[in-house]
Structure formats: C-alpha cells, structure tokens
Design a protein around this motif. Structure first.
Motif, PDB file in Angstrom:
ATOM      1  N   THR A  79     -76.806 -29.659 -22.140  1.00 37.47           N
ATOM      2  CA  THR A  79     -77.331 -30.663 -22.383  1.00 37.47           C
ATOM      3  C   THR A  79     -76.467 -31.934 -21.936  1.00 37.47           C
ATOM      4  O   THR A  79     -77.179 -32.799 -21.697  1.00 37.47           O
ATOM      5  N   THR A  80     -74.796 -31.676 -22.288  1.00 37.74           N
ATOM      6  CA  THR A  80     -74.074 -32.755 -22.080  1.00 37.74           C
ATOM      7  C   THR A  80     -74.191 -33.447 -20.969  1.00 37.74           C
ATOM      8  O   THR A  80     -73.757 -34.795 -20.272  1.00 37.74           O
ATOM      9  N   GLU A  81     -74.119 -32.464 -19.569  1.00 40.19           N
ATOM     10  CA  GLU A  81     -74.110 -32.462 -18.662  1.00 40.19           C
ATOM     11  C   GLU A  81     -75.628 -33.721 -18.086  1.00 40.19           C
ATOM     12  O   GLU A  81     -75.327 -34.494 -16.548  1.00 40.19           O
ATOM     13  N   HIS A 121     -67.533 -39.233 -23.453  1.00 32.61           N
ATOM     14  CA  HIS A 121     -67.030 -39.211 -21.862  1.00 32.61           C
ATOM     15  C   HIS A 121     -66.787 -40.118 -20.546  1.00 32.61           C
ATOM     16  O   HIS A 121     -67.911 -41.498 -21.381  1.00 32.61           O
ATOM     17  N   CYS A 176     -77.123 -35.091 -20.157  1.00 28.06           N
ATOM     18  CA  CYS A 176     -76.282 -36.070 -20.768  1.00 28.06           C
ATOM     19  C   CYS A 176     -76.250 -37.733 -19.998  1.00 28.06           C
ATOM     20  O   CYS A 176     -75.828 -38.587 -19.903  1.00 28.06           O
ATOM     21  N   GLU A 196     -73.009 -27.483 -23.671  1.00 29.52           N
ATOM     22  CA  GLU A 196     -72.739 -28.085 -22.773  1.00 29.52           C
ATOM     23  C   GLU A 196     -73.899 -28.136 -21.539  1.00 29.52           C
ATOM     24  O   GLU A 196     -73.661 -29.065 -20.963  1.00 29.52           O
ATOM     25  N   LEU A 248     -75.852 -38.841 -27.234  1.00 34.44           N
ATOM     26  CA  LEU A 248     -76.115 -37.359 -27.816  1.00 34.44           C
ATOM     27  C   LEU A 248     -75.643 -37.104 -28.929  1.00 34.44           C
ATOM     28  O   LEU A 248     -74.602 -37.203 -29.179  1.00 34.44           O
ATOM     29  N   VAL A 264     -70.743 -38.139 -27.307  1.00 32.67           N
ATOM     30  CA  VAL A 264     -71.572 -36.858 -28.190  1.00 32.67           C
ATOM     31  C   VAL A 264     -70.511 -36.908 -28.946  1.00 32.67           C
ATOM     32  O   VAL A 264     -69.801 -36.375 -29.470  1.00 32.67           O
TER      33      VAL A 264
END
Lengths: 557, 557
Positions: A495-497, B196, A499, A493, A506, B553
C-alpha cells in the motif's frame, strides 16, 4: 531602533524555532490549540463573542481602495443571517493599489518581511476567539473546531509558509558577494554580485467557504512573505474570517511602515462575481485557490500569466484489510466520518473492504459485519445530540445537504443520514453522515467526489484488488488522504508503494486520537501536489520558491 | 562495501563542496575549464578526436529498448555529414522501459542518487574532449567553446542541479520521525512517521541544437537526482553529444546496480518527429525544453499532465547611457556580439542608446559615433579570419544564416554581415554579425527575437526612455540577459529596479573578461523564470522541488 528592527528582534527566536521544527518534523506548534482562559485570558472568549456580535448587522469597517457600494449576504449555517456588509471591490482599483504597494515591500529584507508576518500571526492569535466565532458562523464548524482549525492551526500553517518562504529567499546570500575567478598568471576576474529577491507581482488568494483561514493563510503568507501584495477574494459565504484577518494584518503593516494595501479585501457577491475577471488580469502573477475541481481547472487553463496553486476535489480512501484493534478502528473511523459532517477535503469517501471479510483480534469478520460495525459505530457516536452537534457542526451549503438524498440512490444505504435539532441553536442545518454500499462495478459513483457526509463501502476481491483500485482512483481522480488498516507487513508495504505512485499521504492503523482527515503543521504535509486533488503541498519548497525569483546584478570590482 | 556505498564515500566531499559553493555564490567550479593536457591527460585531445572520428559513418552503439530501424542525418556546420545512425525510438516502448526502471531508483536514498549522478558527471568530464568534438560538429561552436560550454561548464550546471535536488530532498528527515504530542494529564499521542521522496514519474528532456549538453544537463540531472527516469529526445541535428552522454551514464547506472533504462535516448528524424506524441502521453510527468517560443508554448498548453520547464526566446538588451571606459565597453560588446555568431540565448539583441549621445571619459559622443565605434569594434575584432572563426564558430542552421539577409531589410545596416572562409575546414558556414539601426517606432522589429548574429541599435529619447522601453520589452517579450553601461548611480539604481520588475539578470559596466552572455554555475542564475523568455531558472529550489513530492506515511507508535 525602528519599528521594523524591533519586530525582527521580537520574532527572530520564533522564526528560528519554526525553521527547526519544519526540518525536524516532530510535534511543534507556535500557537496553543486549547481555547483556555489560562492561555488566552479569562475574558477572551466573552470578548471574542462580543466582538463577533457587535459586527453583526453592520457595515464592516475596512479600507478597500477604490471600493464603492457594499456587498454581503453571509448566513450562519447555525440558522441566522449575519447582516454584515463589506466594501464592494473594483478589480482595476484593487490591482492598481496592490501594484503601488509592491516596491516598498520589495525593499525590505526577507527576514524583515518574515518578522512582519510573524507579528500579524501573533495578533491574529490573540483574536482567535473572535475569528473562531466568525469561522463557526460562516462555515458551520462547531465551536471547538472553528477555534482550533480556524485559529491556532491556521496560524501554524501560516507560520509554516512564512518560514519556508524565509528559507527559500535566504538560500542565496542577501548581501554583496565577491566572485573571484583565477586566471593563471594574469590577475583574477573579480565581480561584485548581488542577488535580489524579486517578488513575482500581484497575488490573489481565493478563499473557500469551509476553511477560509486554514486553507487561505498558507498561500496568503507564502506570497506576502516573498514580497508580493495579496488581493484576498473571499467566498461570498465566508467573508468575515478573512475580513477580520485583513483588518488586523493591515494595522501591523502600516505600523511597520509599509503600505497596508499589501493586503486588500476584494469582496464580491454570488450574483456579480469578480473572480474570473480579477484572475485573468495580466498584472496577476500568482493565484491560490481551494475549491471545486471545475473552477480550479478553469483557473489553471485560463490564467496562464500566473503561477496557479490549486487544491481541488479528490476521492479519499481507506482500505480495511485486517486489524488487531477492531474497536479502535471503528471508533477512529466513526469520528473521521462525523467530524464537520464530512465537509473536509480530507474526509474519507471510499472504504475498500475485501468481499470475503477481514481478520481481526476477535477472529474473522464478514464484509457485512465490518460494514454494520461501522454504521453502528457512527450511529452510536452521534447518539447524544448535544455531543453530536459539537462534532458535526452544521452543513455550510444547502447543496451539500441535498447531495445526501441524491447519494442514497446510488446503492444500498447501510447508514441513513438523519437531521438533528441543535440543542441551543434552532435553525442549525445539522445532518449525520450516511454510508452507502457499492459494488466494484459502480465506478461512476465512487470515482467522483461526493462532497459532504457521504461515504461508500466497496466490496473488493482481496487486498491486492483494494490496493490496485485505490491506487488507480487516486491517480486518476485525486486523493488528499489515504488510510490502511492491516496487521500484515507485506500489505502495508504494497500500500505504501501504491501511495508513492499515487502521491498520497498514508495513515496506517489509526485507532486513537489521530485521524486520517487531520494533519499537523510542521510535521504532516497537507496534500502532496502529485495527483489531481491538488497541484501543491502545504508547505514545502515548491509551494514558496516560485513566488519570487532571484535577479542577479553584477558589476566588475 | 557495495558499489553504491563506494560511490557515496567517493563523492560525498564533492557534493558537500558544491552545496557550499551554491550557497556562497562566489567563484567555484568542479570541472576544470581549460582543455589542457596537464589536467585531462596529454593524449586526451587526440583520444577524443579519434573517438569522434571513429563514430562517424557508423551506427552508434547504444541500447534503446523497443527500438527498430535507425535515424540520423546530422551535418557538421563546419561542412560535412556525420553519417551516424541511432536506434529509432518507439514512444510506447521507451515509456514502458522508463516506468519499469523507476521503482528500483526510487528505493535509493537522495544521497545515493546524488552520488551516482556525480559519478556520471566525473565520467563525462573525462570524456570532455570527445564530447567537445561532438558538440562542435553538431552545434557549430568553435572548439574552445564546444569544450568549455559543452564539457566542464555543462557538467558544472549538471552538478548544480544535482546538489539543489539533494538539498530539496533532504530538507525533511529521510529516516523515521517520532511525533509526540502532549495531551495534558493523559498520555501523549505518539506517531511514527516517514517522509518518502516520491518522484513524479517519467521525465522527458528535449535537447536543443545549439547547446545540447549545457541546456540539457540541468533538467536531465534534476529529474534523475530526484528519482525520475529520463527519456532524452535530442534535436535531430545534435544527437551525438547526448548519445555519448547516455552511453556513459547508462554504464554508471548499471554498475551501481540500477536499471540503465533510467536514461533512454529517444532519437527521431525531422520528417517523423515524435516529440508531441511523447510529451502528451499521460505517463510523462515532467518535461524540460529549450528552444522556440512557439514549441515551448505548445508544450505548456498541451502537456498539462506534466510539470513543464521551458526556456524560450527573448529580446535581450543593453542600455548604453554613459561610460568611463568607452574602449573597454566596445571591446566587451564586440566579443559578446561575435561569440558563436550570436547563436546564444543570452546574446544581446537590442542596444538602446540616447539619441543625444553619451558621456564618456573622452567627452561626449554622439549616437552615431557610438554606433560606429561598435560596428568598427566588431569588424576589427573579426579582422583576422583565423582568429575570427575560433570565436564565431559556424552557423548551426541555414535558416539562421538566411535571417541575416531578412534583417537587413528592417533598417539601416551599420555593420554588414560577411561570410568568411574557414582556414582549415572548407565548407564551414561562417558569418560575421550584422548591426542594424532602428528607430523607436520600429517596435515590430525589435520586440521579436531575431535569433542569430543580428543586433539592433535603437535611438531613444534619454536614459529614462531607454529603461522604460527595456523594461516593457523584457516584461512583454522576455529577456534572459540585460546589460547597462552607466557612470551614474541613479541610472544604475533605476535600471536595477526595472530589471527586478522584468525579472531579468543585469550586468553593469562590463569592460573586461566577463560577458553579458555568459553565466557561471554556482554563482549566476541562468534566466530567472520570471518573464516570457523562460519559466524556470538554472538552478534554484523552484527548478528541482516540484520534480518529486514528499509522501508521508504515519502509524501510531
């Protein structure tokens, strides 16, 4: 039926499917990626190789308006000179010819232009073997990759640009619109309106030396499909794949009743480059470029008359925080680091690993154990030279090979690069990847792109430190790809933010046949256009919608 | 149901209709343009005027994070000081607050963001009278125009940007996508993917002094709807319309559960401007600007970290070649030249007429007869001061009034400008338009924008000469609007081609209630973005699609 309406009828179904695929983002491809005789014809490979060989040591027969003299000094990274010459372009002449080709093409409908583009792609697809040999012996890609990335995958990316262009142009009705505004008790105001698609003007596509077709087709087809003539300025080291492309495409344009000068090859030589002169001409309204940050930034800064789409350098990263499949991870990353000797703009450079090590399905592994496993993984993967060269290919540019030795001075070499003898192509420039251990303090080293088979393993404090560092380097120095290995939802979570902040795609926990450095057309975007590695994404509305403008013409009814 | 899902349910129908309207391009409006008690409530006008008057000579109550001190020196062009002060913005503080507001807004879906924007627009619509008085007494627009252009028309342009943003963001599935690639006899490769929408970051909207809401809302709502916080930097002379806008919008944001600092007013003063400092900050990723070419170009050249959308100066033209409705033409053009004293970026400046005169339904008229008819037409149209001021309004900036006298030196004045006494607003700065005769050789004069109530009539050789000159001036110096009067199909055709080259919208033979300087949201594009007058168009995909990026992602299934 005219030739043009035939083409529309022939390709409408494909275009519809491609539009659906781009909207759905599941797996879809228009052009088969397997170099199989059953698909391409049993003699297709031999025919392609024969065509490639016949082209060697000859002038390449291609009409270039206003050309005089020849250029050409391509060398195969597999060890021989191509000996092909091309017409030497004159900047003013190619611009004038491109401008003259525009009005007729502008008159075609967006669907007609898309159908012509689809016909070009179909013909290119049939020549995938010939193009594959041309790509192989200019870029250094091994045959399988040269076929797939240089042929069907590039064609898919081209078609993707065509259908985005078609969607954007047909967002507004192509025919007459009646605008009827009530005026209370008075008669309404009534206007007849037409919204013309007006292409921006002359477009220039600057080819690169590593992926001349894959990186070139999206801009080429996006501009062409939106009504712009395209001057193709190939890298002097990788002209042939684009020369073949234009030869085929110009035939299709002429057959469909258009001026073949909608696509012009503008070849130059390394010692007398024309790119700056060409791109600064006021008539040039669109530029597509893949290559160095220095030149990409120069284009952005100095060609302000044009809309400039650039793909430049970046520092791609993978964070290894934990894994439930250590072997799969090592196997997957070994392939990624080896493929095309790290000469992909998507290859991982920076590998961030907590200094305290990571948790795996086999228990905890120390930082050094992870690093060693990776080094051993790459080494083993490339232990059979015959198999290794089919993944590595050859190094396109001697400067890339030289960079390996320079990189060794930056830190502790945990995997030294080796040179390999190619089993059947003597003289091929084959090198294996190197892995170098850096500390967090070696920022000067890992915040620059070290293009080629060089990766850095960097010890960080912990997962948060890795994420923060990865985010910062991507935001400041760019990144086209990002990877994460973690078995923890909160790390995924966070790392997603990061990215999303750094606007980098990602890939999480890749352990099978999908690799961080590969993207699939109609599903994955290539680059986001939101960090310094690229200002555009392949392909979305932003990539196509500014290549033309809607010009409304209204008249009282 | 949450407040947010209520908003989605409430506005889904409107958003759907607006998407349909933008695709169909016929007449449609979300917000009624008639300042009618039946629509807006019988007390709405009085309430709006009372609210405006209550705001005068007071600090304006608006929360601006990190502000200290006040600014404010607005003067009504109708002759009085507003006496309103606003919190004085601190650049670092507003940027920090905007950044902090981003993550929560990014988490909302595109549809949720669109619904919140639609709610803001609905509330703004209800306050159209208050905004109208604010627009009138900052810009100088007469009441009817201030209501329509500053209220419902601006709101329509805002909604148009919102639905384009929604379309662009939902072009790719918002939920999880399964990518399933066959592998022959082996199991397929299966990936789960999510795309996203990642907003670019802090956005700055720089307001102009003549159309603070109409020119401001598109960029503001395009950025907001795509997930970006927006710092609104109003022109020091026209703060109030945007301050009211933000006060209303921040309430909606907070009620919907979002950080109101997604919209921040950053007011400054003419003697301590913050715009350059603000716009050069690395955190600023998007800039929208309407105003002078000099400052627009400065932003483009110096804010390279941001995507910059500019609307700048141009030299709009009308070609009078022939007509079948001479009276209608003169009437239509008289209104165009008079409306808001020529202070629209769409007002005609250059009127090209063949030196040999034109054919009309009443026979041939000489060049001088046409010019004289136009001068007389404007003069008669404005002969009743009480009616004239309701079209002219007042001149926003004394520099614009000064330009009238300067322009008189450029050529022969065929219609002198007059100052008028406003019948009930003493001190109002009311001027009538001037028309000046130039020759083709006076290029230095007519290739520059002379902002305000100054038009040039220019004798040209013939229709082809007019078209060539119009095309050249538009391509080199920009144009937002173009007009043609011609009864000949071939002239219309040639002018259309020239307008496609110069990328300027064309209005042909306007002789009724539609004017070259007015565009209708959801139908006409405002500017094309394809010549020096503007690099963007209101509103199309190119205006919205680069304000966010898709960040994929993917993870093995």
């Amino acid at each position: 039926m005219s030739r043009l309406s035939d083409l529309v009828a022939k390709h409408q179904g494909l275009l519809d499917k491609a539009i659906e695929a781009a909207a759905a983002r599941g797996y879809w491809a228009a052009y088969p990626e397997m170099p199989s005789g059953k698909i391409y014809g049993e003699t297709a490979k031999d025919d392609g190789e024969a065509a490639f060989k016949a082209a060697l040591n000859q002038p390449f027969a291609l009409d270039v308006p206003g050309a005089s003299g020849t250029v050409g000094a391509e060398q195969s990274p597999f060890g021989f000179d191509l000996g092909i010459t091309y017409p030497k372009a004159d900047v003013s002449a190619v611009i004038a010819a491109a401008q003259a080709a525009l009005p007729g093409w502008r008159k075609a409908t967006p669907l007609e232009r898309a159908a012509v583009c689809a016909e070009i792609l179909e013909r290119l697809n049939k020549k995938s073997y010939e193009i594959a040999f041309a790509v192989m012996h200019t870029t250094g890609q091994a045959f399988m990759m040269a076929f797939q990335a240089g042929g069907p995958h590039a064609q898919d990316r081209g078609l993707e640009a065509v259908v985005y262009a078609l969607k954007a142009q047909t967002d507004v009705p192509g025919g007459e619109v009646v605008w009827d505004k009530p005026q209370g008790k008075n008669p309404p105001l009534v206007m007849k309106k037409r919204f013309h698609v007006a292409p921006r003007g002359v477009s220039v596509m600057i080819g690169c030396s590593t992926f001349p077709t894959w990186n070139g087709y999206p801009g080429l087809f996006a501009s062409l499909a939106t009504g712009n003539p395209v001057i193709v300025k190939p890298h002097p080291g990788a002209v042939l794949p684009l020369a073949i492309t234009l030869k085929i495409a110009r035939e299709v344009l002429a057959e469909a009743g258009f001026d073949p000068n909608l696509l012009i090859l503008a070849a130059d030589s390394a010692d007398a480059p024309i790119t700056k002169d060409l791109c600064q001409r006021p008539e040039v309204k669109i530029i597509d470029f893949t290559g160095s940050s220095a030149f990409g930034t120069w284009l952005e800064d100095n060609c302000r008359q044009a809309v400039v789409y650039t793909e430049k350098a970046g520092v791609n990263f993978v964070i290894i925080e934990s894994t439930n499949d250590f072997k799969g991870m090592i196997r997957n990353m070994s392939f990624t680091l080896s493929l095309y000797t790290g000469q992909m703009c998507t290859t991982t450079q920076n590998i961030f690993i907590p200094k305290g090590g990571i948790d795996t399905e086999d228990g905890h592994k120390s930082f050094d154990e992870v690093v060693q496993a990776l080094a051993t993984g790459v080494d083993k993967f490339l232990s059979d030279p015959a198999r290794a060269v089919e993944v590595l290919g050859a190094v396109q540019n001697p400067a890339t090979a030289a960079r390996i030795a320079d990189a060794a001075k930056l830190g502790e070499v945990v995997l030294p690069s080796k040179t390999l003898d190619h089993p059947y192509l003597p003289g091929a420039r084959v090198h294996t990847p190197t892995i170098i251990k850096l500390s967090k303090a070696d920022e000067a080293a890992y915040t620059q792109e070290c293009f080629g088979p060089v990766s850095f393993v960097i010890a960080v404090d912990d997962a948060d430190d890795a994420i923060a560092l990865a985010r910062k380097t991507a935001m400041e120095h760019g990144a086209i790809t990002a990877g994460l290995y973690s078995a923890k939802d909160d790390v995924i979570e966070k790392t997603t933010e990061a990215c999303l902040d750094a606007q980098v795609a990602l890939s999480v926990n890749l352990n099978g046949g999908v690799f961080v450095n590969q993207t699939a057309a109609f599903s994955d975007f290539h680059a986001t256009g939101g960090n310094p590695s690229a200002n555009a994404s392949l392909a979305d509305y932003a990539f196509v919608a500014n290549r033309f403008r809607f010009v409304g013409v209204r008249v009282p009814a």
